[in-house]
Every structure is written in C-alpha cells, then in structure tokens.
Design a protein around this motif. Structure first.
Motif, PDB file in Angstrom:
ATOM      1  N   GLY A 162     -15.082  59.003  95.388  1.00 53.95           N
ATOM      2  CA  GLY A 162     -16.572  59.003  95.112  1.00 53.95           C
ATOM      3  C   GLY A 162     -17.087  60.400  95.086  1.00 53.95           C
ATOM      4  N   ILE A 163     -18.514  60.286  94.889  1.00 45.88           N
ATOM      5  CA  ILE A 163     -19.273  61.302  94.775  1.00 45.88           C
ATOM      6  C   ILE A 163     -20.209  61.419  96.209  1.00 45.88           C
ATOM      7  CG2 ILE A 163     -20.856  62.768  93.018  1.00 45.88           C
ATOM      8  CD1 ILE A 163     -19.917  60.258  91.279  1.00 45.88           C
ATOM      9  N   ASN A 164     -20.345  62.747  96.787  1.00 48.07           N
ATOM     10  CA  ASN A 164     -21.360  62.788  97.769  1.00 48.07           C
ATOM     11  C   ASN A 164     -22.935  63.100  97.166  1.00 48.07           C
ATOM     12  OD1 ASN A 164     -21.763  65.722  98.017  1.00 48.07           O
ATOM     13  ND2 ASN A 164     -19.669  65.699  98.555  1.00 48.07           N
ATOM     14  N   ASN A 165     -23.515  63.073  98.109  1.00 51.85           N
ATOM     15  CA  ASN A 165     -25.044  63.147  97.701  1.00 51.85           C
ATOM     16  C   ASN A 165     -25.330  64.402  96.958  1.00 51.85           C
ATOM     17  OD1 ASN A 165     -24.974  64.087 100.470  1.00 51.85           O
ATOM     18  ND2 ASN A 165     -27.193  64.590 100.072  1.00 51.85           N
ATOM     19  N   LYS A 166     -24.716  65.772  97.758  1.00 53.37           N
ATOM     20  CA  LYS A 166     -24.843  67.052  96.895  1.00 53.37           C
ATOM     21  C   LYS A 166     -24.509  67.036  95.748  1.00 53.37           C
ATOM     22  CE  LYS A 166     -25.063  68.909 101.823  1.00 53.37           C
ATOM     23  NZ  LYS A 166     -24.629  70.106 102.676  1.00 53.37           N
ATOM     24  N   GLU A 167     -23.780  66.264  95.255  1.00 51.38           N
ATOM     25  CA  GLU A 167     -22.990  66.482  94.018  1.00 51.38           C
ATOM     26  C   GLU A 167     -23.831  65.712  93.007  1.00 51.38           C
ATOM     27  OE1 GLU A 167     -18.084  67.069  94.612  1.00 51.38           O
ATOM     28  OE2 GLU A 167     -19.067  65.088  95.029  1.00 51.38           O
ATOM     29  N   LEU A 168     -24.680  65.027  93.236  1.00 43.99           N
ATOM     30  CA  LEU A 168     -25.434  63.991  92.380  1.00 43.99           C
ATOM     31  C   LEU A 168     -26.780  64.800  91.718  1.00 43.99           C
ATOM     32  CD1 LEU A 168     -25.432  60.761  94.724  1.00 43.99           C
ATOM     33  CD2 LEU A 168     -24.107  61.278  92.485  1.00 43.99           C
ATOM     34  N   ASP A 204     -24.949  58.676  88.561  1.00 45.74           N
ATOM     35  CA  ASP A 204     -26.036  58.639  89.557  1.00 45.74           C
ATOM     36  C   ASP A 204     -26.034  57.568  90.702  1.00 45.74           C
ATOM     37  OD1 ASP A 204     -28.475  60.464  88.492  1.00 45.74           O
ATOM     38  OD2 ASP A 204     -27.198  59.738  86.598  1.00 45.74           O
ATOM     39  N   ILE A 205     -26.872  57.828  91.643  1.00 52.84           N
ATOM     40  CA  ILE A 205     -26.739  56.615  92.605  1.00 52.84           C
ATOM     41  C   ILE A 205     -27.956  55.631  92.537  1.00 52.84           C
ATOM     42  CG2 ILE A 205     -28.808  57.802  94.150  1.00 52.84           C
ATOM     43  CD1 ILE A 205     -26.949  57.625  96.416  1.00 52.84           C
ATOM     44  N   SER A 206     -28.759  55.382  91.522  1.00 53.65           N
ATOM     45  CA  SER A 206     -29.865  54.897  91.272  1.00 53.65           C
ATOM     46  C   SER A 206     -30.223  54.561  89.755  1.00 53.65           C
ATOM     47  CB  SER A 206     -30.999  55.071  92.163  1.00 53.65           C
ATOM     48  OG  SER A 206     -31.607  56.203  91.606  1.00 53.65           O
ATOM     49  N   ASP A 207     -30.922  53.623  89.587  1.00 53.10           N
ATOM     50  CA  ASP A 207     -31.399  53.370  88.292  1.00 53.10           C
ATOM     51  C   ASP A 207     -32.275  54.323  87.874  1.00 53.10           C
ATOM     52  OD1 ASP A 207     -29.898  50.955  87.570  1.00 53.10           O
ATOM     53  OD2 ASP A 207     -31.727  49.471  87.851  1.00 53.10           O
ATOM     54  N   LYS A 313     -14.428  50.651  90.965  1.00 55.00           N
ATOM     55  CA  LYS A 313     -14.973  51.211  92.266  1.00 55.00           C
ATOM     56  C   LYS A 313     -15.230  52.597  92.441  1.00 55.00           C
ATOM     57  CE  LYS A 313     -12.380  47.200  94.438  1.00 55.00           C
ATOM     58  NZ  LYS A 313     -12.176  46.525  93.175  1.00 55.00           N
ATOM     59  N   ALA A 314     -15.937  52.997  91.567  1.00 55.62           N
ATOM     60  CA  ALA A 314     -16.505  54.510  91.594  1.00 55.62           C
ATOM     61  C   ALA A 314     -17.828  54.281  92.341  1.00 55.62           C
ATOM     62  CB  ALA A 314     -16.757  55.203  90.413  1.00 55.62           C
ATOM     63  N   THR A 315     -18.123  55.201  93.615  1.00 59.02           N
ATOM     64  CA  THR A 315     -19.157  54.976  94.296  1.00 59.02           C
ATOM     65  C   THR A 315     -19.863  56.408  94.593  1.00 59.02           C
ATOM     66  OG1 THR A 315     -17.696  55.425  96.320  1.00 59.02           O
ATOM     67  CG2 THR A 315     -18.259  53.025  95.778  1.00 59.02           C
ATOM     68  N   CYS A 316     -21.021  56.211  94.779  1.00 58.66           N
ATOM     69  CA  CYS A 316     -21.813  57.571  95.276  1.00 58.66           C
ATOM     70  C   CYS A 316     -22.062  57.213  96.729  1.00 58.66           C
ATOM     71  CB  CYS A 316     -22.844  57.680  94.465  1.00 58.66           C
ATOM     72  SG  CYS A 316     -22.645  58.055  92.711  1.00 58.66           S
ATOM     73  N   TYR A 317     -22.291  58.309  97.208  1.00 57.08           N
ATOM     74  CA  TYR A 317     -22.950  58.161  98.714  1.00 57.08           C
ATOM     75  C   TYR A 317     -24.339  59.342  99.015  1.00 57.08           C
ATOM     76  CZ  TYR A 317     -18.094  56.813  99.834  1.00 57.08           C
ATOM     77  OH  TYR A 317     -16.767  55.911  99.586  1.00 57.08           O
ATOM     78  N   ASP A 318     -25.081  58.239  99.894  1.00 52.31           N
ATOM     79  CA  ASP A 318     -26.438  59.105  99.864  1.00 52.31           C
ATOM     80  C   ASP A 318     -26.339  60.021 100.992  1.00 52.31           C
ATOM     81  OD1 ASP A 318     -26.401  57.273 102.290  1.00 52.31           O
ATOM     82  OD2 ASP A 318     -28.119  56.059 101.474  1.00 52.31           O
ATOM     83  N   SER A 319     -27.322  60.506 101.725  1.00 52.92           N
ATOM     84  CA  SER A 319     -27.344  61.357 102.436  1.00 52.92           C
ATOM     85  C   SER A 319     -26.905  60.856 104.232  1.00 52.92           C
ATOM     86  CB  SER A 319     -28.750  62.028 102.840  1.00 52.92           C
ATOM     87  OG  SER A 319     -29.911  61.273 103.215  1.00 52.92           O
ATOM     88  N   ILE A 325     -22.424  51.621  94.306  1.00 53.76           N
ATOM     89  CA  ILE A 325     -21.647  51.573  92.960  1.00 53.76           C
ATOM     90  C   ILE A 325     -22.352  52.600  92.257  1.00 53.76           C
ATOM     91  CG2 ILE A 325     -20.953  50.185  91.147  1.00 53.76           C
ATOM     92  CD1 ILE A 325     -19.495  49.711  93.367  1.00 53.76           C
ATOM     93  N   ALA A 326     -21.868  53.520  91.405  1.00 57.76           N
ATOM     94  CA  ALA A 326     -22.289  54.493  90.768  1.00 57.76           C
ATOM     95  C   ALA A 326     -23.114  53.732  89.361  1.00 57.76           C
ATOM     96  CB  ALA A 326     -21.393  55.667  90.218  1.00 57.76           C
ATOM     97  N   GLU A 327     -24.216  54.361  89.011  1.00 60.77           N
ATOM     98  CA  GLU A 327     -24.848  53.986  87.828  1.00 60.77           C
ATOM     99  C   GLU A 327     -24.374  55.284  86.867  1.00 60.77           C
ATOM    100  OE1 GLU A 327     -26.908  51.464  86.903  1.00 60.77           O
ATOM    101  OE2 GLU A 327     -27.108  50.713  88.928  1.00 60.77           O
ATOM    102  N   MET A 328     -23.628  54.623  85.757  1.00 59.58           N
ATOM    103  CA  MET A 328     -23.156  55.619  84.647  1.00 59.58           C
ATOM    104  C   MET A 328     -23.938  55.670  83.448  1.00 59.58           C
ATOM    105  SD  MET A 328     -18.936  55.070  85.418  1.00 59.58           S
ATOM    106  CE  MET A 328     -18.539  56.094  84.004  1.00 59.58           C
ATOM    107  N   GLY A 329     -23.698  56.830  82.732  1.00 61.95           N
ATOM    108  CA  GLY A 329     -24.029  56.887  81.096  1.00 61.95           C
ATOM    109  C   GLY A 329     -23.001  57.803  80.379  1.00 61.95           C
ATOM    110  N   CYS A 330     -22.929  57.353  79.310  1.00 67.35           N
ATOM    111  CA  CYS A 330     -21.950  58.219  78.369  1.00 67.35           C
ATOM    112  C   CYS A 330     -22.786  58.472  77.226  1.00 67.35           C
ATOM    113  CB  CYS A 330     -20.572  57.584  77.983  1.00 67.35           C
ATOM    114  SG  CYS A 330     -20.762  56.028  77.011  1.00 67.35           S
ATOM    115  N   TYR A 331     -22.226  59.805  76.754  1.00 67.26           N
ATOM    116  CA  TYR A 331     -23.055  60.392  75.628  1.00 67.26           C
ATOM    117  C   TYR A 331     -22.128  61.210  74.760  1.00 67.26           C
ATOM    118  CZ  TYR A 331     -26.563  59.668  79.441  1.00 67.26           C
ATOM    119  OH  TYR A 331     -27.129  58.959  80.522  1.00 67.26           O
ATOM    120  N   GLY A 332     -22.294  60.888  73.575  1.00 62.57           N
ATOM    121  CA  GLY A 332     -20.962  61.688  72.597  1.00 62.57           C
ATOM    122  C   GLY A 332     -21.942  62.280  71.586  1.00 62.57           C
ATOM    123  N   ILE A 333     -21.512  63.313  71.089  1.00 61.78           N
ATOM    124  CA  ILE A 333     -21.930  64.118  69.611  1.00 61.78           C
ATOM    125  C   ILE A 333     -20.435  64.055  69.050  1.00 61.78           C
ATOM    126  CG2 ILE A 333     -22.630  66.214  68.853  1.00 61.78           C
ATOM    127  CD1 ILE A 333     -24.492  66.770  70.938  1.00 61.78           C
TER     128      ILE A 333
END
Length: 466
Positions: A162-168, A204-207, A313-319, A325-333
């Motif tokens: 997962g991803i800790n809060n400093k990486e978000l 991201d950690i939230s909407d 099961k990709a997670t983000c961790y707050d402080s 559960i991570a909020e995701m986006g995908c973006y293509g060009i």
C-alpha cells in the motif's frame, strides 16, 4: 494560439533529440540533409501507388507522412517510425513529461506482457474480447500484450503493502507502446494495432483528493494541447470497459474523426453522443441547442473510484496508519495519435504543417545547385549555417543544411515545404549581391522576406514557436 517564446524553447528544446554524431559532417557540427535517412521513394511515383487499397480508408496525415518519408507501413495497423518522426515524437514526449511531472507524476515502465491471471481477476479478460492480443508461453502461461495497465499497476501497488500518507497522492505514469487487435485499422497512426500511449494511474485516500487530482490532470492536458497550438474540445464521455464514476475525452475537431460530439452553443457543456439520447437536441444543462461535430480522440480521463483497488486490495494509509481502499484514476493520451492528428488538422493537402514545438527541425537552409550561376554561393551557405548555430544557441541542433547540390533549389524548396520545416532559408543569386540577401520563408504563415546576413540572425533570434 501563439505560445511559448524562445525562452520556453530553452527549457524544452535542450532535452529534445539532437542531431547525432553520425549526422554530422566531417568538417564540423553541420547537420547535413544528405546524411539523414528520409526515404523519398514515393514522392515522384504515380498517385495510384500511394493510394489505399479498395475499401481501405486513408487520411491526409497518413498520405503526407508516407510521401514525406516520415513513416513506412510494416503490417496492417503497424508502422516504422523513421528518424524525422522519432525526433517529433520525442519532443512531444518531453512536453508531456514536463506537464505530468509538474503535477507530481513519477515515470515508470511496466512490462508489455501482462498476465492473464490479473485480467481474469478484474473481469476484463473476457470483457475486452477480441481486442486483446493473447499469447501463451512454453509453460502454458497465458498473457496479453498490454493495451492498458490498470491491473498491472494496481497489483504492483497492492503487493508493496500500500501507500503511506507521505506518498499521497501517488501519480504513476508511463509512455510505452500499446497493442489492440483492431478489426479494421485505418488512417495511419490515427487507428492502429500498435501505438504509443501515455497512461497515468493515480491513487488517493478520499473522494475529495481524488477529484482534485482529476482536475489537476485535466488542467495539465489542457496545457499540453494549448502548447501545441491545436484547437481541442473536452467532452463528457462514457466510462466503457475501463469503468469508474466519471470520464472525459479530449478531441481535435476534424471531419475524419470517428467520434460524434454534441457541443452546446450557449454554455460549456459538450459530450460524446454515446452519453446522450440519440435524438436529444437540447443541452441538459441550459436547454440551449446542441450542435453535432466529429472529433479525433487524443486524450481520455477516468475517475475509477475503487473498481480496481478493491479487487486487488490496494490501500492507502493516513497519518494514523488507518487503511483505506485507494480511490483511483487513470488518464491516457494517445501520443502517436496526437502527433498524427495534429498534422491532420494543421496541414494542407500537399504539405505538412507541424505544431512548431514538435517540428523535427526548425530551420532548413538550402544551398545553390552545383554548376548553376549562383553555385559560387555554396560556401556562403555553409558560412551562414555556422553563424546561425553560433548566434542562436537554441537552433544549434534544430537547423539542417540541405547540401544536395545536385538538385535544383526549386525542387528542394518543394520538398522542404512537404516536410514542414517552420523556416526555410534559400541561398540564391541574391546572396552574390552586395550586400548579400537571403530568402526566408515562414512556412506556417506563408510569409517570404529577404534579409541581409545580420537580418537573418535577428529574425531567427526573435522567432516564436507556436
């Protein structure tokens, strides 16, 4: 749109592919056109030989890029990218890199071979159907050639704990070749089976933070397309088999475009026709009249929510180290598509017009024909070339000397227009006058000027890239 003065060029152009040593003459640092690989075998052949086969659609950009020696077909939907195109592509990639990294994007490179197990886990192995190039290795393990990498990147992040809060927020992107088994590839680089795409995946950690990331990426896309000086439209779109909560497409309006768009004349609303009722004629926002147009899709953004992060099961961790559960986006060009689409909308039927920022070379200097009355000016051409690259540093790797003195000036000027150099300098008979005068052609504006040696340098120092 006039964008990016010479100061901006100093930021972007030094990082762009330069005129390599094998292009340089033994005399010094001159980039000689006679040494550059640009096959012109189709320039003088019968028109029937450059036309598409019956029932095979083609496009202006495809015809021009083949005729000018920029690409060559390999197999249906696949092309060789020749040196001039590679230079333009790498400049475009540098521009995209800059905008992605300005919003915090970190560049990675994921395998082309993507495990079938991951695609089955997300449910897209069957959903994507025949669009996937599928293969099996000697150990009977199934793979596909990645058309996109939602599964791969989400599995990567999840497997690392997962991803800790400093990486978000975490924004990972790549610019790589992608593969889709198009049933009917056509229009050259506009719809192929193998192509370059920039794909970014965000966590991201939230909407709230995910929507902010979404807006930031859309703004970066806007910066990219504006920097290229192309007219574009952003429309609401269907999420399709990618899935998610929200989606937008970026299009270049063009008659050859395969997407139908509805644009409101009274407000900012616009949408792909797939998103609305087919008979809908009024804007759902302001009830204004909707006008239909066609577009070439060059970018697509998706707010995925937890569609993939939940599965893997990709997670983000707050402080407080609380998992979410991570909020995701995908973006293509579509990078190669964007390059071809820009030529499609900017070029004329007989010659190429590049977005100035990604033109393979900015200046072509044409010397006299050997044996002609003005042949004494050949050495003047070489001297002028040297003075340009010494006096205008940003043009040092952006100037070509057309030294093919066995050809007439007229033929070489025609080829230079076809190739799309923004600036063409002709050393003709006026170069032998006192003072010497040189013809300077601004390809994108059709302006022609005669300048002294000092005037040429001054003009190039004030050049704008659009």
């Amino acid at each position: 749109m006039v964008m990016l003065l010479r100061s901006c060029c100093r930021v972007l152009l030094p990082h762009i592919v330069t005129c390599r040593n094998h292009h340089v003459s033994a005399k010094g640092k001159r980039c000689l056109l006679s040494r550059l690989y640009q096959p012109r075998s189709l320039w003088e052949v019968k028109a029937s030989e450059t036309e598409a086969k019956p029932n095979e659609p083609t496009s202006k950009s495809q015809k021009l890029m083949i005729k000018a020696g920029l690409i060559r077909p390999s197999s249906p939907g696949c092309f060789h990218y020749l040196p001039f195109t590679v230079r333009a592509m790498e400049k475009l990639i540098r521009l995209i890199d800059k905008e992605m990294q300005d919003i915090g994007g970190q560049k990675i490179d994921m395998p082309t071979l993507s495990s079938a197990a991951l695609w089955r886990q997300s449910g897209r192995w069957d959903l994507m159907g025949k669009e996937l190039f599928r293969l099996m290795d000697r150990h009977n393990q199934e793979y596909c050639l990645g058309p996109t990498h939602e599964e791969a990147v989400t599995h990567l992040v999840a497997s690392e704990g997962g991803i800790n809060n400093k990486e978000l927020p975490l924004l990972l992107y790549q610019i790589t070749r992608k593969f889709r088994d198009e049933q009917r590839p056509c229009f050259g680089l506009l719809r192929g089976r193998e192509f370059y795409m920039k794909d970014m995946y965000t966590f991201d950690i939230s909407d709230e933070s995910a929507y902010e990331t979404y807006r930031n990426v859309c703004d970066a896309y806007t910066n990219i397309f504006r920097a290229l000086g192309v007219r574009f439209v952003k429309v609401q779109a269907d999420t399709g088999n990618i899935g998610g909560k929200m989606s937008h497409e970026f299009h270049l309006p063009a008659n050859i475009g395969e997407d139908r768009l509805l644009v409101c004349g009274s407000c900012d609303f616009s949408a792909n026709v797939e998103l609305l009722q087919h008979n809908e004629k009024n804007c759902p926002v302001c009830t204004g009249q909707l006008k239909e147009t066609k577009g070439i899709e060059i970018g697509h953004t998706f707010y995925l929510g937890t569609k993939y992060s939940h599965v893997f099961k990709a997670t983000c961790y707050d402080s407080q180290k609380t998992p979410f559960i991570a909020e995701m986006g995908c973006y293509g060009i579509g990078v190669s598509r964007l390059l071809a689409a820009s030529l499609e909308v900017l070029s004329k039927e007989d010659d190429i017009h590049w977005p100035g920022l990604i033109a393979p070379y900015q200046v072509c200097l044409i010397s006299p024909k050997k044996g002609s009355k003005e042949s004494e000016a050949i050495t003047i051409s070489e001297t002028l070339y040297d003075e340009i690259i010494q006096s205008v540093p940003w043009l040092r790797d952006e100037t070509v000397l057309d030294d093919r003195s066995y050809l007439t000036i007229g033929k070489r000027v025609k080829e230079a227009h076809m190739t799309g150099y923004p600036y063409i300098i002709v050393v003709g008979k006026k170069a032998l006058e006192t003072p010497s005068l040189f013809e300077v052609r601004s390809h994108n504006t059709d302006e022609v000027h005669f300048f002294s040696r000092e005037g040429v340098i001054d003009f190039l120092q004030r050049v704008k890239v659009i």
